[in-house]
Design a protein around this motif. Sequence first.
Motif: not given
Length: 828
Positions: A63, A66, A75, A88-91, A144, A164, A415
């Motif tokens: 990964k 971040g 989230l 990568t599933h941000r948020g 994430e 994480e 961002e």
Amino acid sequence: MSGLRDMIGAMLNGNGSWSYPLASGQQPRTREERIEQHMELLRLVQDLPTMRTFANTHDAVSKTTGAVIPGLSSLTPITVAELDVDRTHRGRALFATVVTPCIVMNSAMTLLDDENGEIVNLAVYNYRKAEKKLKVGRKIAIVEPFFKLRSDGTTGIRVDNFAEIILDADLADFRFVDSSVASGDSSNERFHSTKEATFSTVSEETGQTKVLPSKCPELQRSFCDLRILDYKNAGNDSFGQRNFSEAENQYSFALKLADQIKVNEKEQSQVGSLELVELWMLFSNRAMARLKLGKLDLALQDAATSYASAPLGATRPVVRYAQALTALGRHADAIAALEEASHECGNSEILNDMKTNLLSRPLLEVGPTRKYKTIASALTAAGADAEILVDVGIYRETLSITKPVTIRARTSLPEDPIDPNVTGDIEWAEIRSSFLSTMNVELKSPQDGAVRIIGFRIVNEATLWDANWHAAVVENSTVVFRECHVSSTSGPIVCADSGAYVILEQCTVHDGAQGGLLAVDSAMLVLWRTRVCYNAANGLELRQSGSAVLKDCEFFANGRQGILVWHGAGSLEATNCQIHSHKNESGVMVRENQPSKASFRECRIHTNGMAGVVVEDRGFVKLQKCILTENLEGVLIQGAASADVRSCNVSKNRSNGIFIGFDHKSGFVTIVRNRLEGNQGKGLLIGTGLNERLKVERNEEFKNRGLPPMLTANILQHVQKSGALANKGLRKWAKRVSKAGPSDGIYGNAAMDAIVREILPRAASSVLSCAFCEKPAPAGVRFARCGRCQAVCYCSTDCQRRHWKGGHKEECMATAKHPSFLDPSVNV
């Protein structure tokens, strides 16, 4: 045994990744089949423990990390069915339950199922205790999640940082995170089950409806104690005399004493007619004192605790919570909180009046087609606590703010950091100044209220040589910067001075010609989810009683230290921060700050050119549960420094893990329960020998190579002897090393042949990599070299520009075609 090895070997493809063959030769499809195959593989591995050492479970793609690991409160839940491959599933956060024991090899592998019963593979790397933590039936959340296609054709989630994974996280409790203790305040320690409100409140942009914290019946306590009553009354008297600092202290004393009382006094017989003191009232009163002092983040936390511990129908905690949200510029959240509370408080006149006042607050609009063309003209016309709404565009003006107002951009920023030189067609609101500091904030006192700047790009574009102008200077005031990008081509970007209290929430402070953030003269900086990067000097500098509280922040790629604490600085408290990629200096340097201390908890400090943390010359640092990896030294303690290092993971540093210098003649050092692993030198090197000033116990050392302190100098000398004396020679040497075979003469007959063979290719790779971001060139690709010195190369023009501004400009010299003997940069 050979039969078992053959069986497992058949289950590995050419890359060492698992394939799960069924009797039919097909991949498992159903939930039951996948669990069955996992358990079968577990039994095989348990019968052959050596498989842990030679088998790779997946291919090496990991990964992309971040800036920080966000909290669950920010989230949105995701299910297994919604996961996209190689993303990568941000948020997002996946809530799941562990359904199988772990198979431990290079990673710990298990199966999870989500709320819908969908199964997904999980592989956890770099954490030896994952097998013990991930027990069957345990509920977890993965922050994430990185969902990837593995080399055997199956899919799964890969986790490289165990932080994480949130243990015992239930979807039913989603959006609520345990509260953290207020900075420097121990009174909240036992009231720990309240929900964090300092910055985790649902924002007006998310569209989520729940704003008020959940009620905590176990905190609905009252006390029949004369000492608590005296402190409360003393706080009330001080507040009435407008001595808000003393009022805060008195309420804190009362809360600290209440924290020590274990039995609810309401359940005991009352002593005479002594007045009962409600816990929620103490928090509410202290929240109000902190609002008056401009400590808005702490006030919000107290107000949230007050509401959580108050009985249903109490209106004062709701009012206090809405006041704290309003002070932080969260007007929509404050209105939503009042609407939520109306259901439990009935038709409260107090709440209705407050909501009406918020909805009818003065609003001034700025833009080319608006009544006010400049922000300065709107500021002149605005009354106290007015809101100024600004359209898209570049506003070239210098602002002097002397009244409490909210200045808000209509649109949000991208961002990623924006190059300060970009001034063309833009889609955001931007404030620029080429003379004087872009924004000066000075109220008469913090008690006058707060200034809130939301959603702007703020740039000072004066030249470095004009003067030390800044993007923002704050004196004697409380200011909230929220979702802003701030930069300066002159002096330090944001300066807090003369008792200022500055909050930066989800901001980026970047590309400064000098430093990023500076706090002096008893000023306080509070940073949350803020990035500080690409500044020519220090990312954050504290001196002369300047203090800071950092949470979920990232400091990287600054020209000098990420954080410098020195010259009589106040306290520093950093939690869950990343400090990395400072190529020329250390991640953190602490000196001359005693009796204050710099504290780091659960931070990751890595890939810095010098030490991860340096403490020297009457400095005092405390590290707890931190990761320090891939620096030169992990922790360096020297001179008259004091340090307390506990429960840290110090690994893979290029010299020693923790080095107490030979010159450490005074100061007290505690090194307890640390894991020191895989460092190039010693895990723990005590230059002075054990003495009464050192407490060293229960540390674990593994696989440290124990190379002597002069190894770096020896290797550099070996590099020089192999032809790397000039710029062109260095690149030729690097190319030769990268192509060299085992018998190539470039390695010579050094006494440490094996070590040299390991380290020289790394040095060669760094020479041929991008000089700024250190990205290696892909196979068959040559990065463009600097057109002047020809000594360094870059993967992009952006990296070249940043490297030039970051110091290459001073060291770059043209390569002479016919170099002089005395000066190779000069033609004969």
